[in-house]
Design a protein around this motif. Structure first.
Motif, PDB file in Angstrom:
ATOM      1  N   CYS A  36       0.838  -1.205   0.000  1.00  0.00           N
ATOM      2  CA  CYS A  36       0.000   0.000   0.000  1.00  0.00           C
ATOM      3  C   CYS A  36       0.867   1.246   0.000  1.00  0.00           C
ATOM      4  CB  CYS A  36      -0.996   0.008   1.163  1.00  0.00           C
ATOM      5  SG  CYS A  36      -0.265   0.269   2.778  1.00  0.00           S
ATOM      6  N   THR A  37       0.368   2.282  -0.671  1.00  0.00           N
ATOM      7  CA  THR A  37       1.069   3.557  -0.757  1.00  0.00           C
ATOM      8  C   THR A  37       1.321   4.145   0.620  1.00  0.00           C
ATOM      9  OG1 THR A  37       0.266   4.046  -2.980  1.00  0.00           O
ATOM     10  CG2 THR A  37       0.798   5.943  -1.597  1.00  0.00           C
ATOM     11  N   ASP A  38       0.357   3.999   1.537  1.00  0.00           N
ATOM     12  CA  ASP A  38       0.527   4.480   2.907  1.00  0.00           C
ATOM     13  C   ASP A  38       1.866   4.055   3.490  1.00  0.00           C
ATOM     14  OD1 ASP A  38      -1.488   6.099   4.028  1.00  0.00           O
ATOM     15  OD2 ASP A  38      -2.879   4.427   4.141  1.00  0.00           O
ATOM     16  N   ASN A  80      -3.761   3.543  -3.833  1.00  0.00           N
ATOM     17  CA  ASN A  80      -3.249   3.121  -2.527  1.00  0.00           C
ATOM     18  C   ASN A  80      -2.854   1.653  -2.494  1.00  0.00           C
ATOM     19  OD1 ASN A  80      -2.529   3.289   0.205  1.00  0.00           O
ATOM     20  ND2 ASN A  80      -4.575   2.725   0.898  1.00  0.00           N
ATOM     21  N   ARG A  81      -3.687   0.760  -3.034  1.00  0.00           N
ATOM     22  CA  ARG A  81      -3.456  -0.671  -2.825  1.00  0.00           C
ATOM     23  C   ARG A  81      -3.059  -1.386  -4.116  1.00  0.00           C
ATOM     24  NH1 ARG A  81      -4.094  -2.187   1.994  1.00  0.00           N
ATOM     25  NH2 ARG A  81      -5.205  -0.866   3.478  1.00  0.00           N
ATOM     26  N   TRP A  97      -3.516   8.255   2.124  1.00  0.00           N
ATOM     27  CA  TRP A  97      -2.360   7.775   1.356  1.00  0.00           C
ATOM     28  C   TRP A  97      -1.771   8.875   0.474  1.00  0.00           C
ATOM     29  CZ3 TRP A  97      -7.423   6.454   0.818  1.00  0.00           C
ATOM     30  CH2 TRP A  97      -8.049   6.790  -0.385  1.00  0.00           C
ATOM     31  N   TRP A  98      -2.617   9.775  -0.053  1.00  0.00           N
ATOM     32  CA  TRP A  98      -2.097  10.935  -0.796  1.00  0.00           C
ATOM     33  C   TRP A  98      -1.257  11.803   0.135  1.00  0.00           C
ATOM     34  CZ3 TRP A  98      -3.389  16.051   0.478  1.00  0.00           C
ATOM     35  CH2 TRP A  98      -2.867  17.028  -0.376  1.00  0.00           C
TER      36      TRP A  98
END
Length: 334
Positions: A36-38, A80-81, A97-98
């Motif tokens: 994930c981007t997070d 994100n995913r 996430w942005w």
């Protein structure tokens, strides 16, 4: 209390050529949950704020940066995913996430010792700064990235505009002396909101916002301290006049406090904030409500939460990065 240090061993274990896996069962990667981007953005923060990274850590930063630029669309929003078979499971957006992607990119643009990483990160940051999020926390995370860029380049109007908009999104604290906070509920990474206001005060010479941010952070610290130890708001959150659960305490909350207190110490010159960073470190080392070490010395992984029965022994990306982030501050303490 352990005196060992975790280093980046488990972060390397959780990473591959694509990015950073989100979950683990104990120390074993759970590939079925994908990336994930997070978490990749969090990884980029800790990897690029190391002043003298080893080659392996620079390679991680390269991988994480490539992931984020792949996640970004032409509008500046981010997926994100990503599943293990490298398919996006969502549409680009401007959720948390942005904001975290902007934090990671801003940190890389300002701090990476590798010139091309700084350049590419700044390009992606600038594209992402075309967006704004309706979510105050997403804006706060993005504001932390903007503050990093501004500390490196005080003439960046793109970063200055994003940071000011982040402060506006966070808002002013309540006038209720029992709850001097801009939101009616404490949830996760709460200290990031106060840190953004402190950063605005620092970088725009706004003494009112600086004082507000420091006052908010002082209150947040006080309500999360019991008998001289951190006892942070758990995953369920806490609202004024509601019962406050003790568990499940999350490492991300401790890491956010350590970040904000380190910023407060540097900006204000008040040594009391350095002591609060030390107490954040101590939470991971066993000075917590369960007297439990919150990481595994055998793997370097951070435990996923503090429950009433002790640590959740899974060692996922978020908690491991929270551990690494906090220990980075520990190494800078006098």
């Amino acid at each position: 209390m352990s005196t060992a240090t975790p280093g980046f061993r488990h972060l390397i274990r959780l990473s591959d050529d694509t990015g950073l896996f989100e979950h683990a069962r104990h120390a074993l990667v759970r590939r079925q949950h994908g990336y994930c981007t997070d978490d990749v953005a969090r990884g980029l923060v800790v990897a690029t704020r190391e002043p003298r990274p080893a080659h392996r850590l620079t390679r991680l930063a390269e991988s994480y940066l490539a992931f984020l630029t792949h996640a970004q669309d032409r509008s500046g929003a981010f997926h994100n995913r990503l599943s293990f078979d490298r398919r996006w499971d969502d549409q680009p957006g401007v959720g948390d996430w942005w904001g975290r992607a902007m934090w990671g990119l801003g940190t890389a643009a300002a701090r990476s010792p590798v010139p091309w990483i700084r350049d590419e990160a700044l390009l992606a940051f600038t594209a992402g700064a075309e967006q704004r999020s309706p979510h105050p926390r997403a804006m706060a995370f993005a504001g932390l990235g903007a503050a990093e860029v501004l500390r490196a380049d005080s003439d960046s109007s793109v970063a200055a505009g994003l940071l000011m908009d982040a402060a506006e999104a966070i808002g002013a604290p309540s006038e209720n002396p029992s709850w001097p906070w801009p939101q009616p509920r404490l949830t996760y990474a709460n200290a990031a909101l106060a840190e953004v206001l402190i950063a605005v005060g620092e970088l725009s010479d706004d003494r009112l916002r600086l004082a507000t941010g420091l006052r908010m952070l002082t209150w947040l610290w006080d309500v999360q301290t019991r008998h001289g130890r951190l006892a942070v708001v758990p995953a369920a959150g806490w609202r004024l006049d509601a019962p406050r659960p003790r568990f499940d305490q999350q490492p991300i909350e401790v890491a956010a406090l350590a970040d904000a207190c380190a910023t407060a110490a540097r900006v204000s010159g008040d040594q009391a904030w350095q002591e609060r960073v030390r107490r954040s470190v101590a939470w991971f080392q066993g000075a917590n409500d369960a007297d439990a070490l919150m990481w595994d010395p055998a793997t370097g992984g951070g435990y996923d939460g503090l429950t009433e029965h002790g640590p959740n022994l899974n060692q996922g990306a978020e908690s491991t990065i929270a551990l690494i982030s906090t220990m980075q501050h520990a190494r800078r303490l006098p």
